[in-house]
Design an enzyme around this catalytic site. Sequence first.
Site, PDB file in Angstrom:
ATOM      1  N   ASP A   1       0.830  -1.199   0.000  1.00  8.85           N
ATOM      2  CA  ASP A   1       0.000   0.000   0.000  1.00  8.85           C
ATOM      3  C   ASP A   1       0.870   1.256   0.000  1.00  8.85           C
ATOM      4  O   ASP A   1       1.860   1.340   0.742  1.00  8.85           O
ATOM      5  CB  ASP A   1      -0.872  -0.029   1.269  1.00  8.85           C
TER       6      ASP A   1
ATOM      7  N   GLU B   1      14.532 -15.015   0.875  1.00  8.11           N
ATOM      8  CA  GLU B   1      14.900 -15.997   1.908  1.00  8.11           C
ATOM      9  C   GLU B   1      13.956 -17.200   1.884  1.00  8.11           C
ATOM     10  O   GLU B   1      14.243 -18.239   2.453  1.00  8.11           O
ATOM     11  CB  GLU B   1      14.763 -15.383   3.314  1.00  8.11           C
TER      12      GLU B   1
HETATM   13  C1  GLC Z   1      -4.219   3.056  -0.731  1.00  5.60           C
HETATM   14  C2  GLC Z   1      -5.411   2.151  -0.673  1.00  5.60           C
HETATM   15  C3  GLC Z   1      -6.586   2.958  -0.192  1.00  5.60           C
HETATM   16  C4  GLC Z   1      -6.282   3.488   1.188  1.00  5.60           C
HETATM   17  C5  GLC Z   1      -4.992   4.294   1.193  1.00  5.60           C
HETATM   18  C6  GLC Z   1      -4.500   4.560   2.583  1.00  5.60           C
HETATM   19  O1  GLC Z   1      -4.323   4.027  -1.700  1.00  5.60           O
HETATM   20  O2  GLC Z   1      -5.639   1.548  -1.910  1.00  5.60           O
HETATM   21  O3  GLC Z   1      -7.771   2.216  -0.175  1.00  5.60           O
HETATM   22  O4  GLC Z   1      -7.327   4.295   1.636  1.00  5.60           O
HETATM   23  O5  GLC Z   1      -3.965   3.602   0.531  1.00  5.60           O
HETATM   24  O6  GLC Z   1      -3.979   3.407   3.176  1.00  5.60           O
END
Ligand code: GLC
Length: 557
Positions: free
Chosen positions: A204, A267
Amino acid sequence: MSQTAPWWRDAVIYQVYIRSFADGNGDGVGDIAGIRSRLPYLKSLGVDAIWINPWYKSPMADHGYDVADYRAIDPVFGTPDEAEQLIEEAHRHGIRVIPDIVPNHTSDQHAWFQAALAAGPGSPERLRYVFRPGRGPDGAQPPNDWVSCFGGPAWTRLPDGEWYLHLFAPQQPDLNWQHPEVRGEFEDILRFWFSRGVDGFRIDVAHGLVKHPELPDLPPRTEPAVLGPLSRRDPAEHRCRQHVDHPHWDRDEVHEIYRTWRKVADEFPGDRCFVAEAWADTPERLAAYVRPDGLHTAFNFDFLMCGWDAKDLRAVIDDSLAMLGAVGAPATWVLSNHDVMRHVSRYGRRTVTRWTAGEPYVPDGPLDLDLGTRRARAAALLMLALPGGAYIYQGEELGLPEVENLPEAVLQDPIWERSGHTDRGRDGCRVPIPWSGRTAPYGFSPDHTSTAPWLPQPPDWADRTATAQTGNATSMLELYRTALHLRRDHPALGDGDMTWLETPDGVLTFARDPGFVCAVNLSTDPHPLPPHTTVLLSSAPVTDGLLPPDEAVWLEV
Ligand code: GLC
C-alpha cells in the site's frame, strides 16, 4: 510463457475486497470464511492468485488500511487459524494468496502510536512517527503545507502542542522510515506472513514511505499536473510528462527499502512476489520500483486512468512495455480497484472524462449502461491479451456498475467526512457482491441472515448475480471465464512480446506469436476483421466479417 518463468510474470490476480466479497458468519461484513466458501468459484473462474485487502486487526477508520496489529486478524474477518486454513485451501485449489501490507502508516490505536502519545514530546517513542512542533509564535500553524489525500491538512495537533503527520486520515499516522526499528519491524512482519505461506504482498502507498528530511512545503503545482490526466490528451504530450521532485511522493530513497524487502522475500522458497501500489509521474519512474533487485511488479495506473481512446491506449501500452521491459519486469494491466469508479460506469459515458490521480473521477453526462458494458467486455479482452499480468477487481467479472446513488446516510468512506461532504468517496465500488437469489443480500450473507450487508445493494442486481450469469453464454462472467481459460491454454498469451498491425484509426490490432491476433474497435464505424482462421472469442457476436464499434475479438491466425 516459458515453463521456467516465475508465475507472477503473467498471473491473473483477483482482488478480494474482503468486507464486500462474501459474508460467512452473517454479520453483514465479508470475512475469511466467506472467501473460503468461494474458492471453488475462483478456481472455476480461472484466476492464478488472490490479493486480499487488509485483514489485520484494525479500528476500521479506513476499512483496514489503519492497522493496529500486523500479526493479528481482525475478529470481524476471522481468526489467525482461519487465515492459515484459507492459505492452505487456496493453494490446494491452485490459487496463490497475496495479502495487503500497509507500511506508510499505522492505526492511531497501534501500540507504537499509543506509546508515542503517552511518552510525550521529545521521547524516543515519538521518533517512530513524524512528530513536529508547529509554526508560528505559538506553534498553532501546521509544520508545513502538506495535505491529506482524504482532504484537509496532513497534520493534527495534540493537546501537548506537537503535531503529527498523516497523509491519509488522522487515524492513520505516518511512520518514520528513517528509523531502524520501523524497518526491522516490517521485515519481521513480512517474515511472519511469508512463513505462514503467503505468496507475496501488495504494498500500500509504496511510493510514500520516505519523506524529505526537512519536510519542506509542497512545490508549486506545475502543468501538466503531476500524474495526470492522460485521457483525451495527445499521446505525445503524455510522453512528455515530467517528474517533479516531491517532498513525500516517489523519492529515490524509497528503493533502498525495497531492495531489503526483496532479500527478505528471497529468503523463502518458491517465487514470492511484491506488487507495488506506486503512483509515479512517468513510466520510467514506475519502472524504477521493479528493477531486478527491487520489487517484482507494480500496478499500471496509467492504463486504468486512460480514456476509451485508441491513440491514448496505444501510447500507454507502448510506454509501459518499453519502460518495464527496459528493467526486465513484466507489465501489469488493471481496469478497476477498490479506490476508483468501476469501469463499466467510467466507460458508460459518451465522453470518458479526464482523470487526475488523487482527485475524484467526475463522470461526464448520464450513464449509458449498455455502452459501458460493451466497452468493458472489449476492455477485458484487450487487457487479457496484452503481455504480462492482469488484475481483476471483484465484481468486474459480473459487470457490476458503480453504485452512484448510495444514500448519504450510509456512506462510510472517510473521504466523505474529510471532504466536508463534497466528495462521496469510494463506497460506490465497494458494494457487497451479488452471488445468487432475486433480492438483497443476493447470497452475500448466509440465507436467513437478519443483518443487512454493510452497504445496501441495488434492487436491480438479480440478473447480475454469479448464479444468474453462470452458464449464460452472453454473460460477462462467462466471457471472463472463457477468456481466462483460453489465456491459460494459448501459448501466445501471458508473458512475451506483441506486435502492432496496421489498422484504421481508432482500431487497435496486435499480434502475438504463435498465431494469435487481438483487435479492438474504439472507433464509431465497423471495420473488417484482420485475416484469420478462427474466431477464438469475441466480446459480442461478429457477423459478415466485421468488428462493430466498442467490440474486441481474439483470432487464431
Ligand atoms: C491506498 C489504498 C486505499 C487506502 C490508502 C490509505 O491508496 O488503496 O484504499 O485508503 O492507501 O492506506
